[in-house]
Design a protein around this motif. Structure first.
Motif, PDB file in Angstrom:
ATOM      1  N   HIS A 183      13.473 -38.300  65.947  1.00 53.98           N
ATOM      2  CA  HIS A 183      14.452 -37.420  65.302  1.00 53.98           C
ATOM      3  C   HIS A 183      15.332 -38.196  64.309  1.00 53.98           C
ATOM      4  O   HIS A 183      16.558 -38.025  64.252  1.00 53.98           O
ATOM      5  N   VAL A 184      14.683 -39.066  63.556  1.00 51.64           N
ATOM      6  CA  VAL A 184      15.389 -39.835  62.523  1.00 51.64           C
ATOM      7  C   VAL A 184      15.851 -38.877  61.433  1.00 51.64           C
ATOM      8  O   VAL A 184      15.076 -38.023  60.974  1.00 51.64           O
ATOM      9  N   PRO A 185      17.089 -38.963  60.990  1.00 47.67           N
ATOM     10  CA  PRO A 185      17.571 -38.069  59.919  1.00 47.67           C
ATOM     11  C   PRO A 185      16.734 -38.226  58.651  1.00 47.67           C
ATOM     12  O   PRO A 185      16.461 -39.346  58.211  1.00 47.67           O
ATOM     13  N   ASP A 186      16.305 -37.095  58.095  1.00 47.34           N
ATOM     14  CA  ASP A 186      15.473 -37.155  56.893  1.00 47.34           C
ATOM     15  C   ASP A 186      16.230 -37.729  55.698  1.00 47.34           C
ATOM     16  O   ASP A 186      15.628 -38.304  54.791  1.00 47.34           O
ATOM     17  N   SER A 187      17.567 -37.595  55.695  1.00 48.38           N
ATOM     18  CA  SER A 187      18.348 -38.156  54.584  1.00 48.38           C
ATOM     19  C   SER A 187      18.240 -39.672  54.548  1.00 48.38           C
ATOM     20  O   SER A 187      18.220 -40.272  53.466  1.00 48.38           O
ATOM     21  N   PHE A 188      18.131 -40.307  55.729  1.00 52.63           N
ATOM     22  CA  PHE A 188      17.971 -41.762  55.783  1.00 52.63           C
ATOM     23  C   PHE A 188      16.649 -42.174  55.140  1.00 52.63           C
ATOM     24  O   PHE A 188      16.586 -43.110  54.346  1.00 52.63           O
ATOM     25  N   ILE A 189      15.600 -41.460  55.490  1.00 49.43           N
ATOM     26  CA  ILE A 189      14.270 -41.797  54.963  1.00 49.43           C
ATOM     27  C   ILE A 189      14.223 -41.585  53.451  1.00 49.43           C
ATOM     28  O   ILE A 189      13.630 -42.390  52.710  1.00 49.43           O
ATOM     29  N   ASN A 190      14.857 -40.520  52.969  1.00 55.03           N
ATOM     30  CA  ASN A 190      14.886 -40.270  51.526  1.00 55.03           C
ATOM     31  C   ASN A 190      15.660 -41.358  50.784  1.00 55.03           C
ATOM     32  O   ASN A 190      15.278 -41.759  49.670  1.00 55.03           O
ATOM     33  N   ASP A 191      16.741 -41.830  51.393  1.00 59.10           N
ATOM     34  CA  ASP A 191      17.528 -42.892  50.753  1.00 59.10           C
ATOM     35  C   ASP A 191      16.724 -44.183  50.640  1.00 59.10           C
ATOM     36  O   ASP A 191      16.778 -44.875  49.613  1.00 59.10           O
ATOM     37  N   ILE A 192      15.967 -44.516  51.679  1.00 55.40           N
ATOM     38  CA  ILE A 192      15.171 -45.747  51.664  1.00 55.40           C
ATOM     39  C   ILE A 192      14.058 -45.656  50.626  1.00 55.40           C
ATOM     40  O   ILE A 192      13.648 -46.664  50.043  1.00 55.40           O
TER      41      ILE A 192
END
Length: 309
Positions: free
Chosen positions: A42-51
C-alpha cells in the motif's frame, strides 16, 4: 525487477519472498512491480510518481506513517552531451517496511550489497540503511570524480599538442557533469541534515556512522568544487590561447597582404597606358622590379622588428 534482501548479520542476502525488516530493492520497475508495491505494501502512488521524475531534487516527504527520502546518486551516462549524470533513488520506509526504487540501472546498489557481505555488516534499522546508502553514494561520487579528473588531464594533453574542437567540447561535457554533481551533492547534504533531525531516537543514533557520512559528503562536495575550478581555469586559459593564436594569424595575414600590395601598387602606376617618361629607358622594367623588391623587403624588415612575422 525487484529483489528481497535480508540482513542476517553478515550483509544482505537475497530471499525468495518478503519478510519483516526485509529490504525490497526495485530497479527499473515494470508495471507489475509498481502494482505489487501498491497492493502488497500500500505504498502511496504519489511517492512512486515523484521518484519517476528524473529531475526530482533530494528531499524528504511524509504521508501518514510513510516516509519518502529521495537521494540523487551518480552514474555513467550514455548521452553524448555529458559522460556522467545523477539520477534519483527513492527510499520509502514505514516501520518494518523498507523499499528502494530507482528507474535506472546503476553500479551503486549491487556494489553496496557486495560491500555489506564483504564487511559482514549488521544493519538492523531503516535509518542505518539510509545512512549507508548515502555514504555509498558519496564514495561513488568520488570514484567518478577521479575518472573525470583523468579525462580532464587527457584532454589537456591533447590540447597542448593541437587545439581541436573535439577536445574543447569534451571538456565542456565534463563541466556539465561537474555542475550536476555539485548540485546533487549540495541537495544530499541538506537532505542528510533533515534526516538527523527526524531520527532522534536512541536506537537510531550511530554517531560514528553519521560523522563518516558527513565527512564523506563534504569531501565529495569539496572535490567537485576543486575540479570544477580547475576545469574552468583550464578552459579560460585555452580560450585565451585560441584568441591569441587567431590574433597572431591575422597579424601575419595582414603583414603578408601589405608586403604583396607594395609591388602591386608600383606595377599599377607604371602599368597605366599613359606617358610616364620611362618608355625609352633601356632597363626601366628591371629597375621597377628591383624597386618593388626593395620596398617589399623594407616592409618585411619593419614587420619583423615589430614581431608581426
Amino acid at each position: 525487477m525487484r529483489k528481497f534482501l535480508y540482513c542476517e548479520g553478515k550483509g544482505f542476502v537475497e530471499k525468495n519472498a518478503w519478510l519483516p525488516n526485509t529490504w525490497v530493492n526495485v530497479e527499473c520497475p515494470t508495471t507489475e512491480d509498481i502494482e505489487y508495491l501498491m497492493t502488497q505494501f500500500h505504498v502511496p502512488d504519489s511517492f512512486i510518481n515523484d521518484i519517476a521524475d528524473t529531475e526530482e531534487r533530494p528531499r524528504i516527504e511524509s504521508e501518514g506513517n510513510w516516509l519518502l527520502t529521495i537521494l540523487r546518486i551518480p552514474m555513467e551516462s550514455k548521452e553524448h552531451k555529458k559522460p556522467f549524470t545523477t539520477v534519483p533513488i527513492g527510499i520509502i520506509t514505514n516501520e518494518d517496511i523498507f523499499i528502494t526504487i530507482c528507474y535506472f540501472k546503476t553500479e551503486l546498489l549491487p556494489d553496496f550489497i557486495r560491500y555489506t557481505q564483504r564487511k559482514e555488516l549488521d544493519i538492523r534499522n531503516k535509518f542505518t540503511l539510509i545512512l549507508r546508502l548515502i555514504y555509498s553514494s558519496a564514495v561513488w561520487y568520488l570514484k567518478y570524480l577521479k575518472q573525470i579528473n583523468n579525462d580532464i588531464n587527457d584532454a589537456e594533453n591533447e590540447l597542448e599538442k593541437s587545439i581541436r574542437n573535439e577536445d574543447l567540447i569534451r571538456m565542456m561535457q565534463l563541466q556539465k557533469s561537474l555542475v550536476l554533481f555539485n548540485t546533487s551533492l549540495r541537495g544530499n547534504e541538506m537532505m542528510f541534515s533533515k534526516l538527523q533531525s527526524i531520527f532522534q531516537e536512541p536506537q537510531y543514533m550511530d554517531k560514528e556512522l553519521m560523522e563518516d557520512v558527513e565527512t564523506e559528503l563534504k569531501q565529495a562536495h569539496s572535490t567537485v568544487n576543486i575540479y570544477s575550478d580547475i576545469l574552468t581555469g583550464t578552459m579560460d586559459a585555452f580560450a585565451s590561447i585560441i584568441s591569441n593564436n587567431v590574433n597572431t594569424i591575422m597579424k601575419r595575414m595582414t603583414s603578408l597582404s601589405i608586403i604583396l600590395m607594395v609591388p602591386t601598387l608600383i606595377a599599377s602606376f607604371y602599368g597605366m597606358n599613359v606617358i610616364n617618361g620611362l618608355e625609352e629607358v633601356k632597363y626601366s622594367f628591371a629597375g621597377i622590379v628591383i624597386l618593388s623588391i626593395l620596398f617589399s623587403a623594407s616592409a618585411f624588415i619593419i614587420f619583423r622588428k615589430i614581431k608581426w612575422f
